[in-house]
Design a protein around this motif. Structure first.
Motif, short mmCIF file in Angstrom:
data_model
loop_
_atom_site.label_atom_id
_atom_site.label_comp_id
_atom_site.label_asym_id
_atom_site.label_seq_id
_atom_site.Cartn_x
_atom_site.Cartn_y
_atom_site.Cartn_z
N LYS A 25 0.82 -1.21 0.00
CA LYS A 25 0.00 0.00 0.00
C LYS A 25 0.86 1.27 0.00
N ILE A 26 2.16 1.11 -0.06
CA ILE A 26 3.04 2.28 -0.14
C ILE A 26 2.95 2.80 -1.57
N LYS A 27 2.54 4.06 -1.70
CA LYS A 27 2.20 4.56 -3.04
C LYS A 27 3.41 5.09 -3.80
N TRP A 28 4.41 5.60 -3.08
CA TRP A 28 5.53 6.25 -3.77
C TRP A 28 6.87 5.72 -3.27
N GLY A 29 7.78 5.50 -4.22
CA GLY A 29 9.14 5.10 -3.90
C GLY A 29 10.13 6.11 -4.48
N ARG A 30 11.06 6.52 -3.63
CA ARG A 30 11.99 7.58 -4.06
C ARG A 30 13.36 7.01 -4.40
N PHE A 31 13.88 7.45 -5.50
CA PHE A 31 15.25 7.10 -5.89
C PHE A 31 16.08 8.37 -5.78
N ASP A 32 16.95 8.41 -4.76
CA ASP A 32 17.79 9.59 -4.57
C ASP A 32 19.03 9.44 -5.46
N LEU A 33 18.93 9.96 -6.64
CA LEU A 33 20.01 9.79 -7.63
C LEU A 33 20.58 11.16 -7.98
N ARG A 34 21.45 11.65 -7.16
CA ARG A 34 22.01 12.97 -7.43
C ARG A 34 23.42 12.89 -7.96
N HIS A 35 24.10 11.81 -7.63
CA HIS A 35 25.52 11.71 -7.97
C HIS A 35 25.70 11.02 -9.33
N PRO A 36 26.74 11.39 -10.03
CA PRO A 36 26.94 10.83 -11.38
C PRO A 36 26.91 9.31 -11.40
N HIS A 37 27.53 8.67 -10.39
CA HIS A 37 27.56 7.20 -10.41
C HIS A 37 26.16 6.62 -10.25
N GLN A 38 25.28 7.39 -9.61
CA GLN A 38 23.91 6.91 -9.43
C GLN A 38 23.10 7.15 -10.70
N VAL A 39 23.29 8.35 -11.26
CA VAL A 39 22.50 8.71 -12.44
C VAL A 39 22.76 7.73 -13.58
N SER A 40 24.00 7.28 -13.68
CA SER A 40 24.32 6.36 -14.78
C SER A 40 23.67 4.98 -14.59
N SER A 41 23.10 4.76 -13.40
CA SER A 41 22.47 3.46 -13.14
C SER A 41 20.97 3.47 -13.42
N VAL A 42 20.44 4.61 -13.86
CA VAL A 42 18.98 4.74 -14.00
C VAL A 42 18.39 3.66 -14.90
N GLY A 43 19.06 3.40 -16.00
CA GLY A 43 18.54 2.41 -16.94
C GLY A 43 18.39 1.04 -16.30
N VAL A 44 19.43 0.62 -15.57
CA VAL A 44 19.40 -0.70 -14.92
C VAL A 44 18.31 -0.74 -13.86
N LEU A 45 18.22 0.32 -13.09
CA LEU A 45 17.22 0.37 -12.02
C LEU A 45 15.81 0.30 -12.61
N GLU A 46 15.61 1.01 -13.70
CA GLU A 46 14.30 1.01 -14.35
C GLU A 46 13.95 -0.40 -14.82
N GLU A 47 14.92 -1.07 -15.37
CA GLU A 47 14.70 -2.44 -15.85
C GLU A 47 14.37 -3.38 -14.69
N LEU A 48 15.11 -3.18 -13.57
CA LEU A 48 14.88 -4.03 -12.40
C LEU A 48 13.49 -3.80 -11.82
N VAL A 49 13.06 -2.56 -11.85
CA VAL A 49 11.73 -2.24 -11.30
C VAL A 49 10.64 -2.90 -12.13
N SER A 50 10.79 -2.82 -13.43
CA SER A 50 9.70 -3.33 -14.27
C SER A 50 9.80 -4.84 -14.48
N ASN A 51 11.00 -5.36 -14.35
CA ASN A 51 11.17 -6.79 -14.64
C ASN A 51 12.30 -7.34 -13.78
N PHE A 52 12.02 -7.51 -12.50
CA PHE A 52 13.10 -7.85 -11.56
C PHE A 52 13.65 -9.25 -11.83
N SER A 53 14.96 -9.32 -11.80
CA SER A 53 15.61 -10.62 -11.92
C SER A 53 16.74 -10.66 -10.89
#
Lengths: 387, 397
Positions: free
Chosen positions: A231-259
């Protein structure tokens, strides 16, 4: 669950504004703790995101003394709030200010430290007529948050991924190490404790003070399926640092299709160690029982006093602190020593502080009793109740 | 209205010391719900005894409930606060909204809102006032000028910290212990990670790597600003330190009492600011700062050292009994021998210096020296009272 992400600079705005996130938290240098957008830039980004149909939130998460609050109010009131879907605050004063002066503005309240009980969270919730979200503490375990969600009428957000803030000080703690003050420029250092095994704390200093982050980062990605159906409606990704920002694609994939294997691969290649924090359980008070020697703590029932001096083979000096009835020589007493021993005994001789021998004690004070072996200073004396 | 002097009471003995040395009020923790898991903390019976002792001497007692509680603990709170109210406790100090709401709905005891609740500005203070708080304890980042404005505009009692250790972070906004030591700093388990030494590696060569106690704060000392507190209509001055020694407590309370009293009476010669400052440096402490009281915390507020500064005095003990017949009985914490000079700290005015020319054990046998943790008898001195603290020039080896 829907996802959001802070945008603290123009750089990460371009990299983050894909389809993954439904909402962006815009952080300006004037109103947010670690944002670097100027207000004009923030409004520009907001316009762009509005055109993309994204939700946009103005972050005003500073804690503010009165004089700072007055300055920030002026800045806030000059902003075109129609660009934003909501305003996010942390200072209780800012929350009250929005609730009273801007009753039509949707508010998101950050309850990051403390607020670990439903009564308190409900208390904050009922103060606003336009509260759209409660951002709960990362120290609350999942099962408790989901219970809260049932009882709250406001959407709840938790952090899913990113740096874990440990410390927020208004003082400029890195600046003092520079030969010349850096003014409001951002300073960044990595701290390593010389007295504990902890190393790699990211420390940031800006015009608002100094911020310290955990060497490891939070990731609830391997619990994302569970979160997605909660029932938690929102999840926050604190991605401010370059090393985090470059992971957005992988994180998005994991969220939609976790493996699990993809996540393991991601973990192994990620620059920082990832932890789940207190997601499963919070036992941060488990050690408290070891901080105090409970054996020297007074219990009220039948308490008489404590040993103030042990003179070996000669006497015990006892501070009788409580003497509601009379204590007679020969009555059974229980002596509890600081190391946990219990001695059932009775006193045979007693002298008051003037050195006069007495048979009964009727008032608190210092008394000299016959010596009793195996006792020590701070031993507690109780009238034996026979149990 | 007069400025209240509020002292910490780490245990029942310290409560009595604080009150006798001139505190108008004391704050203490029960066995649960407080922020000092390691402090002595009071049983219910001790709270009752403390309240009776304090009220008999026109002092108030506040009980801290300033831990951030979990749900299961909240459930136990109504019974406890109802009991506190029945005992005559004057107020409770809370930082958590859940605790506030629970206390409010359980009894009519006054509520003071803790500095842990980020009381930094008028708007926050107005919010707590609207909820029924009697007093707010402002964050240590708030200046006296700001506090004056808050006091005037909000019409609620305002308490400020004036002396003692300082958190480097906004109170309640440091969770280093939680994540690195498994101890919740906001529930009484602070491991004082801010006092550790760290090596700092600056990014982009802003500065060479350096070892530093960069998060360690100097101690707060606002004694020279007592007139400004008064001028700002501040209701209460708080001394930090439930974990600190009886020597600290006696010295700080006596000094602040003298400073406050000197504002309103011309009764006898008041100690000079230099004398008071000297007193506050007489025990072990970190270097002092006026902190945020007179403006923003500057870089000089960092205490870049591991250990505190030694004072000129060490504690010898406290007077446990004083009567003309039996003499003075002293509970000795540091050893003494014949010929030593000791100083008995009176509750008010000049201290009494004596040279020990007669010493007796508790069985009235003459002795030449005494070890720590024993009872010492010395001849009676008229001005000396039970709960007087005794100190001696010198440092612990």
């Amino acid at each position: 669950m829907r996802y959001n992400c802070p945008i603290s600079s123009l750089q990460n705005e371009t990299e983050l504004s894909g389809d993954f996130f439904d909402e962006f938290l815009l952080e300006s240098s004037d109103l947010s703790r670690v944002g670097s957008l100027c207000v004009e830039e923030m409004c520009g980004v907001a316009r762009g995101l509005n055109q993309l149909g994204k939700r946009v939130v103005l972050v005003w998460d500073l804690l503010m003394t009165q004089s700072v609050f007055e300055k920030k109010q002026l800045i806030f009131e000059a902003i075109d709030l129609t660009l934003f879907d909501a305003v996010r605050v942390s200072d209780p004063g800012a929350y009250h200010y929005l609730n009273t002066k801007f009753p039509n503005t949707a508010v998101q309240l950050v309850l990051d430290n403390g607020n670990h009980n439903l009564a308190g969270i409900l208390g904050w919730e009922k103060l606003s007529g336009n509260l759209e979200r409660l951002v709960l503490s990362s120290q609350l375990p999942f099962n408790i948050i989901t219970q809260y969600c049932i009882n709250l009428s406001t959407d709840v957000e938790i952090q899913i991924f990113g740096k874990i803030p440990l410390f927020y000080s208004p003082r400029k703690l890195l600046n003092s190490h520079l030969e010349q003050a850096s003014g409001s420029a951002l300073l960044e250092a990595v701290g390593t404790s010389e007295e504990s095994p902890h190393k790699g704390f990211t420390i940031l200093e800006n015009e608002h003070g100094t911020f310290m982050y955990h060497p490891k980062e939070l990731s609830l990605m391997d619990r994302i399926e569970k979160l997605n159906v909660s029932k938690i409606k929102w999840g926050r990704f604190d991605l401010r640092h370059p090393h985090q920002v470059s992971s957005v694609g992988v994180l998005e994939e994991l969220v939609s299709n976790f493996s699990a294997s993809a996540y393991r691969e991601f973990r192994e290649s990620y620059s920082h160690q990832l932890i789940r924090g207190f997601f499963e359980v919070n036992k941060t008070d488990a050690q408290f029982k070891n901080l105090v020697n409970r054996k020297v703590q007074r219990k009220d029932e039948n308490y008489l006093g404590e040993i103030a001096e042990v003179k070996k083979e000669r006497y015990l000096g006892i501070d009788i602190k409580k003497c509601e009835g009379t204590l007679r020589l020969g009555q059974k007493v229980l002596i509890k020593t600081p190391d946990g021993k219990e001695l059932l005994t009775s006193f045979k001789k007693c002298f008051d502080v003037d050195g006069v021998e007495i048979q009964t004690i009727t008032k608190p004070g210092l008394y000299r009793f016959n010596f009793i072996p195996k006792t020590s200073k701070k031993s507690q004396i109780y009238l034996y109740s026979g149990e | 209205m007069s400025l209240e002097l509020l002292a910490p009471a780490g245990d029942l003995e310290k409560l009595k010391v604080g009150v006798m040395y001139g505190a108008d009020a004391v704050y203490l923790g029960g066995e649960n719900f407080g922020l000092r898991a390691r402090a002595g903390n009071f049983t219910l019976e001790e709270i009752k005894e403390g309240v009776e002792f304090a009220h008999l001497r026109n002092a108030k007692v506040y009980v801290v409930l300033n831990s951030f509680l979990f749900d299961n603990e909240i459930q136990k709170l109504p019974e406890f606060v109802t009991y506190l109210e029945q005992m005559g406790v004057d107020a409770v100090i809370v930082s958590d909204m859940g605790v506030f709401q629970t206390v409010k709905s359980s009894c009519n005891i006054d509520i003071h809102v803790s500095t842990q609740a980020s009381c930094l500005n008028e708007s926050t203070v107005s919010l707590w006032k609207s909820l029924g708080a009697k007093r707010v304890i402002l964050g240590r980042e708030v200046s006296i000028t700001e506090a004056k404005k808050i006091r005037q505009n909000c019409g609620i009692e305002v308490e400020m910290f004036s002396h003692g250790s300082l958190c480097m972070a906004y109170s309640g906004h440091c969770v280093i212990s939680n994540y690195t030591g498994g101890r919740d700093s906001n529930r009484g388990g602070c491991a004082h990670s801010c006092r550790f030494e760290y090596s700092l590696d600056f990014k982009n060569n802003q500065k060479q790597s350096k070892k530093s106690f960069f998060m360690s704060s100097k101690d707060l000392n606002g004694i020279e600003l007592v007139d400004q507190f008064e001028d700002a209509s501040i209701d209460s001055l708080k001394i930090e330190g439930r974990m600190k020694t009886a020597l600290y407590l006696a010295t700080v309370v006596k000094s602040y009492r003298a400073a406050i009293d000197s504002l309103k009476t011309a009764e006898g010669p008041a100690p000079s600011p230099q004398e008071l400052d000297h007193e506050l440096r007489s025990f072990s402490h970190r270097d002092y700062t006026a902190g945020g009281l007179s403006g923003e915390f500057g870089s000089e507020s960092v205490y870049d050292r591991e250990h505190g500064l030694c004072g000129d005095y060490m504690i010898i003990g406290s007077i446990k009994n004083a009567s003309a017949q039996s003499g003075l009985v002293l509970e000795v914490r540091n050893g003494l021998k014949l010929g030593d000079k000791i100083e008995i700290m009176t509750f008010k005015g000049k201290n009494i210096e004596i040279e020990l020319d007669q010493m007796f054990d508790f069985a009235d046998v003459p002795i030449e020296s005494i070890n720590p943790n024993q009872l010492l008898k010395i001849p009676y001195i008229e001005e000396v009272n039970t709960h007087n603290i005794v100190r001696k020039m010198g440092r612990l080896s």
